[in-house]
Design an enzyme around this catalytic site. Structure first.
Site, PDB file in Angstrom:
ATOM      1  N   GLU A   1      -5.828 -39.099  25.143  1.00  0.00           N
ATOM      2  CA  GLU A   1      -5.047 -40.026  25.964  1.00  0.00           C
ATOM      3  C   GLU A   1      -4.946 -39.438  27.356  1.00  0.00           C
ATOM      4  OE1 GLU A   1      -2.137 -39.618  23.216  1.00  0.00           O
ATOM      5  OE2 GLU A   1      -2.919 -41.243  21.991  1.00  0.00           O
TER       6      GLU A   1
ATOM      7  N   TYR B   1     -13.718 -37.370  32.107  1.00  0.00           N
ATOM      8  CA  TYR B   1     -14.017 -37.856  30.749  1.00  0.00           C
ATOM      9  C   TYR B   1     -15.139 -38.895  30.770  1.00  0.00           C
ATOM     10  CZ  TYR B   1      -9.694 -35.405  29.646  1.00  0.00           C
ATOM     11  OH  TYR B   1      -8.752 -34.434  29.500  1.00  0.00           O
TER      12      TYR B   1
HETATM   13  C1  LIG Z   1      -8.992 -33.037  35.262  1.00  0.00           C
HETATM   14  C2  LIG Z   1      -9.300 -31.542  35.403  1.00  0.00           C
HETATM   15  C3  LIG Z   1      -9.179 -30.867  34.011  1.00  0.00           C
HETATM   16  C4  LIG Z   1     -10.730 -31.357  35.935  1.00  0.00           C
HETATM   17  O1  LIG Z   1     -11.034 -29.960  35.938  1.00  0.00           O
HETATM   18  P1  LIG Z   1     -12.143 -29.360  36.945  1.00  0.00           P
HETATM   19  O2  LIG Z   1     -12.435 -27.963  36.500  1.00  0.00           O
HETATM   20  O3  LIG Z   1     -11.726 -29.545  38.343  1.00  0.00           O
HETATM   21  O4  LIG Z   1     -13.382 -30.318  36.618  1.00  0.00           O
HETATM   22  P2  LIG Z   1     -14.927 -30.055  36.947  1.00  0.00           P
HETATM   23  O5  LIG Z   1     -15.068 -29.142  38.125  1.00  0.00           O
HETATM   24  O6  LIG Z   1     -15.617 -29.663  35.691  1.00  0.00           O
HETATM   25  O7  LIG Z   1     -15.366 -31.529  37.377  1.00  0.00           O
HETATM   26  C5  LIG Z   1     -16.363 -32.257  36.676  1.00  0.00           C
HETATM   27  C6  LIG Z   1     -16.434 -33.662  37.229  1.00  0.00           C
HETATM   28  O8  LIG Z   1     -15.226 -34.377  36.941  1.00  0.00           O
HETATM   29  C7  LIG Z   1     -14.960 -35.284  38.031  1.00  0.00           C
HETATM   30  N1  LIG Z   1     -13.735 -34.869  38.735  1.00  0.00           N
HETATM   31  C8  LIG Z   1     -13.024 -33.732  38.561  1.00  0.00           C
HETATM   32  N2  LIG Z   1     -11.955 -33.726  39.388  1.00  0.00           N
HETATM   33  C9  LIG Z   1     -12.002 -34.859  40.103  1.00  0.00           C
HETATM   34  C10 LIG Z   1     -11.185 -35.410  41.103  1.00  0.00           C
HETATM   35  N3  LIG Z   1     -10.087 -34.772  41.575  1.00  0.00           N
HETATM   36  N4  LIG Z   1     -11.513 -36.627  41.618  1.00  0.00           N
HETATM   37  C11 LIG Z   1     -12.597 -37.291  41.176  1.00  0.00           C
HETATM   38  N5  LIG Z   1     -13.453 -36.800  40.218  1.00  0.00           N
HETATM   39  C12 LIG Z   1     -13.139 -35.603  39.694  1.00  0.00           C
HETATM   40  C13 LIG Z   1     -16.156 -35.177  38.971  1.00  0.00           C
HETATM   41  O9  LIG Z   1     -17.137 -36.077  38.512  1.00  0.00           O
HETATM   42  C14 LIG Z   1     -16.578 -33.738  38.729  1.00  0.00           C
HETATM   43  O10 LIG Z   1     -17.905 -33.478  39.110  1.00  0.00           O
HETATM   44  P3  LIG Z   1     -18.245 -33.026  40.632  1.00  0.00           P
HETATM   45  O11 LIG Z   1     -17.298 -31.904  40.972  1.00  0.00           O
HETATM   46  O12 LIG Z   1     -19.667 -32.606  40.533  1.00  0.00           O
HETATM   47  O13 LIG Z   1     -17.998 -34.252  41.464  1.00  0.00           O
HETATM   48  C15 LIG Z   1      -8.320 -30.872  36.440  1.00  0.00           C
HETATM   49  O14 LIG Z   1      -8.311 -31.658  37.629  1.00  0.00           O
HETATM   50  C16 LIG Z   1      -6.898 -30.737  35.942  1.00  0.00           C
HETATM   51  O15 LIG Z   1      -6.567 -29.789  35.236  1.00  0.00           O
HETATM   52  N6  LIG Z   1      -6.028 -31.682  36.314  1.00  0.00           N
HETATM   53  C17 LIG Z   1      -4.610 -31.630  35.936  1.00  0.00           C
HETATM   54  C18 LIG Z   1      -4.435 -31.731  34.443  1.00  0.00           C
HETATM   55  C19 LIG Z   1      -5.108 -32.953  33.903  1.00  0.00           C
HETATM   56  O16 LIG Z   1      -5.035 -34.027  34.485  1.00  0.00           O
HETATM   57  N7  LIG Z   1      -5.748 -32.801  32.731  1.00  0.00           N
HETATM   58  C20 LIG Z   1      -6.362 -33.906  32.019  1.00  0.00           C
HETATM   59  C21 LIG Z   1      -5.283 -34.715  31.462  1.00  0.00           C
HETATM   60  S1  LIG Z   1      -5.744 -35.569  30.026  1.00  0.00           S
END
Ligand SMILES: CC(C)(COP(=O)(O)OP(=O)(O)OC[C@H]1O[C@@H](n2cnc3c(N)ncnc32)[C@H](O)[C@@H]1OP(=O)(O)O)[C@@H](O)C(=O)NCCC(=O)NCCS
Length: 140
Positions: free
Chosen positions: A97, A109
Site C-alpha cells: 500500500e 513501484y
Molecule cells: C520511495 C523511495 C524508497 C525511493 O528510494 P530511492 O533510493 O530514492 O529510489 P531509487 O534511487 O532506487 O529510484 C528508482 C526510481 O524510482 C523513481 N523515483 C524515485 N524517487 C523519485 C522521486 N522523488 N520522484 C519521481 N520518481 C522517483 C525514479 O524512476 C527512479 O529512477 P531514476 O532515479 O533513474 O529517475 C524513497 O524516496 C523514500 O524512502 N521515500 C520516503 C519513504 C517512502 O515513501 N517509502 C515508500 C512508501 S510505500
C-alpha cells in the site's frame, strides 16, 4: 535488521514520516519473524525494509531510504533484494500500500511493474484529515 539496529531505524523513521512506525511496530515485526533488512555502511544507516509472508504471498510493510541517500538506486536495490528473498520463501506475488500523494513511492513501484489493483479510501492519517491508500501488486 536486528534488535540492535532498532534505535537507528526508529530515529530514521521519525525523520522520514509524519506518521512514523513506533519502536513497538519494529520490535513486534522482528518477534513475528517478518523479513526485515537494513542497508548501512559502518554505522551510517541508509535504508531499511520490512515484509511479511503469508503462505505464497508477501506484503511489503515498509521501504524507506534516508533523504541524503535517495536517487542513488538504493530503494531499487533493496526492492530487488526483497523480490529474491520472497521468491526464496516460495512467494508468488508481492502486495503493498502506498499513499495516494506519494509520487516517489509510486514511481519506484511502477518502474518495477507493480500495478494498481485497488484503493482504500481514507486509509492513512494525514496532517489535513485522511489520505487514500493505493494497493499495488506484482507477480514474482
Ligand atoms: C520511495 C523511495 C524508497 C525511493 O528510494 P530511492 O533510493 O530514492 O529510489 P531509487 O534511487 O532506487 O529510484 C528508482 C526510481 O524510482 C523513481 N523515483 C524515485 N524517487 C523519485 C522521486 N522523488 N520522484 C519521481 N520518481 C522517483 C525514479 O524512476 C527512479 O529512477 P531514476 O532515479 O533513474 O529517475 C524513497 O524516496 C523514500 O524512502 N521515500 C520516503 C519513504 C517512502 O515513501 N517509502 C515508500 C512508501 S510505500
Amino acid at each position: 535488521m536486528r534488535e540492535s539496529d532498532v534505535d537507528a531505524v526508529v530515529a530514521a523513521e521519525q525523520c522520514i514520516y509524519d506518521f512514523p512506525w513506533t519502536r513497538g511496530n519494529f520490535t513486534d515485526s522482528l518477534k513475528a519473524g517478518h523479513s526485515a533488512w537494513i542497508c548501512s555502511e559502518a554505522t551510517d544507516l541508509s535504508a531499511y525494509a520490512v515484509m511479511m509472508s503469508v503462505i505464497d504471498e508477501v506484503q511489503l510493510l515498509n521501504l524507506s531510504v534516508l533523504p541524503q541517500h535517495r536517487r542513488r538506486g538504493l530503494g531499487s536495490e533493496l526492492l530487488v533484494h526483497l523480490f529474491k528473498a520472497a521468491r526464496g520463501h516460495g512467494a508468488k506475488r508481492m502486495f503493498l500500500e502506498v499513499r495516494a500523494g506519494n509520487e516517489a513511492g509510486q514511481a519506484l513501484y511502477r518502474r518495477f511493474l507493480f500495478a494498481e489493483i485497488g484503493r482504500r479510501r481514507g486509509y492513512y492519517p494525514a496532517t489535513d484529515g485522511r489520505e487514500d491508500a493505493i494497493v499495488m501488486m506484482r507477480e514474482l
